[in-house]
Design a protein around this motif. Sequence first.
Motif, PDB file in Angstrom:
ATOM      1  N   LEU A 106       1.130  -1.114  -0.026  1.00  0.00           N
ATOM      2  CA  LEU A 106      -0.034   0.125  -0.105  1.00  0.00           C
ATOM      3  C   LEU A 106       0.850   1.156  -0.128  1.00  0.00           C
ATOM      4  CD1 LEU A 106      -2.806   1.158   0.251  1.00  0.00           C
ATOM      5  CD2 LEU A 106      -2.473   1.429   2.930  1.00  0.00           C
ATOM      6  N   ILE A 107       0.654   2.095  -1.174  1.00  0.00           N
ATOM      7  CA  ILE A 107       1.391   3.445  -1.202  1.00  0.00           C
ATOM      8  C   ILE A 107       0.217   4.343  -1.152  1.00  0.00           C
ATOM      9  CG2 ILE A 107       2.907   4.773  -2.601  1.00  0.00           C
ATOM     10  CD1 ILE A 107       3.866   2.209  -3.957  1.00  0.00           C
ATOM     11  N   VAL A 108       0.485   5.268   0.020  1.00  0.00           N
ATOM     12  CA  VAL A 108      -0.474   6.515  -0.025  1.00  0.00           C
ATOM     13  C   VAL A 108       0.425   7.718  -0.071  1.00  0.00           C
ATOM     14  CG1 VAL A 108      -2.227   7.554   1.392  1.00  0.00           C
ATOM     15  CG2 VAL A 108      -2.049   5.045   1.652  1.00  0.00           C
ATOM     16  N   LEU A 109      -0.177   8.700  -1.059  1.00  0.00           N
ATOM     17  CA  LEU A 109       0.428   9.912  -1.079  1.00  0.00           C
ATOM     18  C   LEU A 109      -0.466  10.837  -0.702  1.00  0.00           C
ATOM     19  CD1 LEU A 109       2.047   9.358  -4.698  1.00  0.00           C
ATOM     20  CD2 LEU A 109       3.189   9.063  -2.394  1.00  0.00           C
ATOM     21  N   PHE A 110       0.010  12.057   0.253  1.00  0.00           N
ATOM     22  CA  PHE A 110      -0.736  13.030   0.715  1.00  0.00           C
ATOM     23  C   PHE A 110      -0.344  14.134   0.230  1.00  0.00           C
ATOM     24  CE2 PHE A 110      -0.457   9.552   4.068  1.00  0.00           C
ATOM     25  CZ  PHE A 110      -1.850   9.355   4.200  1.00  0.00           C
ATOM     26  N   SER A 111      -1.076  15.490   0.069  1.00  0.00           N
ATOM     27  CA  SER A 111      -0.615  16.578  -0.478  1.00  0.00           C
ATOM     28  C   SER A 111      -0.184  17.542   0.577  1.00  0.00           C
ATOM     29  CB  SER A 111      -1.905  17.266  -1.173  1.00  0.00           C
ATOM     30  OG  SER A 111      -2.961  17.514  -0.255  1.00  0.00           O
TER      31      SER A 111
END
Length: 111
Positions: A106-111
């Motif tokens: 799981l790869i989660v990218l946040f701004s």
Amino acid sequence: MKNFIKNLEHSKVLPLASELSYLDGQIVSKTLAQNDQHSLTLFAFDQDEEISTHSSDGDALVYALDGEAKIVISGEEFSLKAGEAIVMPANQPHSVYAKEPFKMLLIVLFS
């Protein structure tokens, strides 16, 4: 020298699916990196285990490493098998259910 990715050997070819073992009736996770901008986590789900419906502030990419899972995004069901990936958009309700023993990155990218 600081390592940004932890819990994995560096400068070595690794079969990611082998980095976690299945445990009966459980979901096992291993955090590889996490901060305010991103999260990388390996998961191993025993059959019929699930992460119930929730949402995240970041876009999440699920890459299936082993097995098959049902992914639900905003009420739409998808089947995800080893070697496939899906993006769960930010702020959309989603869940993961293991149809059989299932491993994912799981790869989660946040701004």
